[in-house]
Motif scaffolding. Sequence first.
Motif: not given
Lengths: 462, 462
Positions: A235-254
């Motif tokens: 569950k934790m690993i699955a939650s690291l990508h959203d439905e568009n395969n963007h990574i969900t870690i806050p600040g990751f893309y900043d």
Amino acid sequence: MKNIQSYVQEHKDRFLNELIELLKIPSISADSAYKNDVLKTAEAVKNQLEKAGCDSVEICQTKGYPIVFGEKIIDKNLPTVLVYGHYDVQPPDPLNLWNSPPFEPVIKETELHPEGAIFARGACDDKGQMYMHVKAMEFMTSTNQLPCNVKFMIEGEEEVGSESLADFVKENREKLKNDVILISDTGMIAKDVPSITTGLRGLSYVEVEVTGPNRDLHSGLYGGAVANPINVLTKMIASLHDENNHITIPGFYDKVEELSTEERAEMAKAPFSLENYKKALDINAVYGEAGYSTNERNSIRPTLDVNGIWGGYIGEGAKTVIASKAYAKISMRLVPNQDWKEITQLFKTHFESIAPDGVTVKVNPHHGGQGYVTPIDSVGYQAASKAYADTFGKTPIPQRSGGSIPIVSLFEQELKSKTILMGFGLDSDAIHSPNEHFGVWNYLKGIETIPLFYKYFTELHN
Amino acid sequence: MKNIQSYVQEHKDRFLNELIELLKIPSISADSAYKNDVLKTAEAVKNQLEKAGCDSVEICQTKGYPIVFGEKIIDKNLPTVLVYGHYDVQPPDPLNLWNSPPFEPVIKETELHPEGAIFARGACDDKGQMYMHVKAMEFMTSTNQLPCNVKFMIEGEEEVGSESLADFVKENREKLKNDVILISDTGMIAKDVPSITTGLRGLSYVEVEVTGPNRDLHSGLYGGAVANPINVLTKMIASLHDENNHITIPGFYDKVEELSTEERAEMAKAPFSLENYKKALDINAVYGEAGYSTNERNSIRPTLDVNGIWGGYIGEGAKTVIASKAYAKISMRLVPNQDWKEITQLFKTHFESIAPDGVTVKVNPHHGGQGYVTPIDSVGYQAASKAYADTFGKTPIPQRSGGSIPIVSLFEQELKSKTILMGFGLDSDAIHSPNEHFGVWNYLKGIETIPLFYKYFTELHN
């Protein structure tokens, strides 16, 4: 330079046999069981550098595996090329998928390599490509055509994060002083499409551990009533990508550098067949971040991949158990401007924050490195471009690679010089995979091309 | 019956030593490497049944491991008790968590067992509990107090699904004819709270395989551009539970028996301390399906747990690889009325349907079994209840167990007789876990109690 091709033709059998001897030593830096083999490989590299004409070669001890340093200084007023490579290799598993033992090199013809390819772990990454430089050195010294000073720095921890190298570079700025750094640890687009890698991705590699109950439990008596560490980990690993395969870690893309439409259009010109790509991998569809092409996904975009996962009963048959612990090895490929230490911290903070009650989570950072971009108007790039043009008969294409050579950005920071990535490998070489190989044609072509880089770099340098 | 306690006291050292010898043989049915040990165990059981007074004992071959059958018929007009047990055991791994080798039994005192407990794989599940019946038989025959006919059916494939047993039962209805089936393969609430298991959960056990690219890939060169089988597997598994921990497989709950408020209130009376439960497992919170208590979650509700997961590089250090394949072993505990074959098909259909493009998914069913409920007004239950009352000084509590003994429902279907589950184990026995053990007190108490069941069953039977 004179007679490169004839020299290579004359000595090619020896060039191959010497490489094959080097490939026989299982220098797996990730597995301490192979420590002696890694050390043995350093010795072998030292001997070859001496034979190739280096004036002084030393095995420099570090807190990890040693670094082999050699040099030939012919004139302080001439420019100096620093060659970097590594003598360690990736673990070979899964062993059962190799058609021949990974450390018993064999030369076999393939569709792509009618001249034959050397099959062995490290054949391309990086023993084969590193050794091209040793043989190019031999050619230049034995024919008295070495046009400038040369330094070699060959390490044994590249596949595990080059930790000792970082200290070594910081402590030896003077010894390593150079005008350009030359590395062959990347690939080119195709045998008839030479390319120079101008960008590398950074890396953050972590290992996570999820702990539930203090012991393995009977899944019948406890199933459904306690948090199952494996279910929770998925569950934790699955939650690291959203439905568009963007990574969900806050600040990751900043800090991710967004390329302009023009740059993306330029990249899109590189020859690429999605059909062949899918066919080569035997997949019915590609997969990745929405809004980006395959070539963009694996070069200019950051990623998060699980490299290994394990927990519970993985033997033959069935065991109805709820494991006490579950583990995963996770790596993130980063793009220029993303700081790997900062990303590692963002991951750790986020991953620990999403752990549900009933489990505890540990995140252990393994290693990492920064991304890198090299300008195509530099003297080094121009010299490399002319060298390729001579031997391939066409100007190489600048290319962003998805891979990481963490120390490249360290070199620029500590040694204030640019790195030129002259790679002669191909995607199909299966580096890091079973049946890794390196085309004999590519190997010899590299030995032919490298001396020309020295020639043009010395001419263009002022 | 006369002198049970004195007989047990007189022979207890021998009773313990004989069991210890049986526990030394690693009869791991899930791992074919132990085939000879499993067969050796069948021989040992045969010998013990003969010594215990059975007139005829045979080792019945099956397509899997043999079934040991023994009987003593004293009078066709008297009722017949069929004793079922199994001589195979769970795999012992993870070995490093055992405080003493799993197949070198030792007797150690514990807080709960001041009289000592036997530590070994199979000590409780099921060699220890099965052997109580052999010693109870010895007592009854050697003191001429056997009140009825007895049959023993001890199998060697319980931990892997009892596949051969099913055929054996169907082909030997006459040979196995009986009036009640007696099994000790469950537990009781506490040493001072005797209980009889009246319900069991069913089981469906499957193995899933997710395949992406046709070979392991370099995560830098391909990361972000192809489906990573491990990432995909985690997403697929995670999606099998919703935010309330309900299982999302369409149709999964259709046949689940919903208990009445009264029944749930009755269950809730069983002594249970959530604090002690959490303390024993060293967890800060329980976890499970919304709307149900811990005791309901692990007894009257179906579950889905990953029992094992693996893929990619799981060795020491780091490997930046995208694996070609990822695997998981998944089991579902089912409640009465859920058909395990139907649930297995529902899982397979659903799991394959949620596979994204870019991977292929295989679901391989392992084994399964139906749930079961036994009525507390049956002669068998009443006889067991009186036996416990005599030896424990209090009436046992009827209890639903979360575990599965798949063949119990098969027995009822094929042999038309009820099964009585007289378990003397405790939750803390760590069956299926490292450091499995069985209290000496529990072992001897079982040997004391079982003959009384024969006595009361014969008296109540008409």
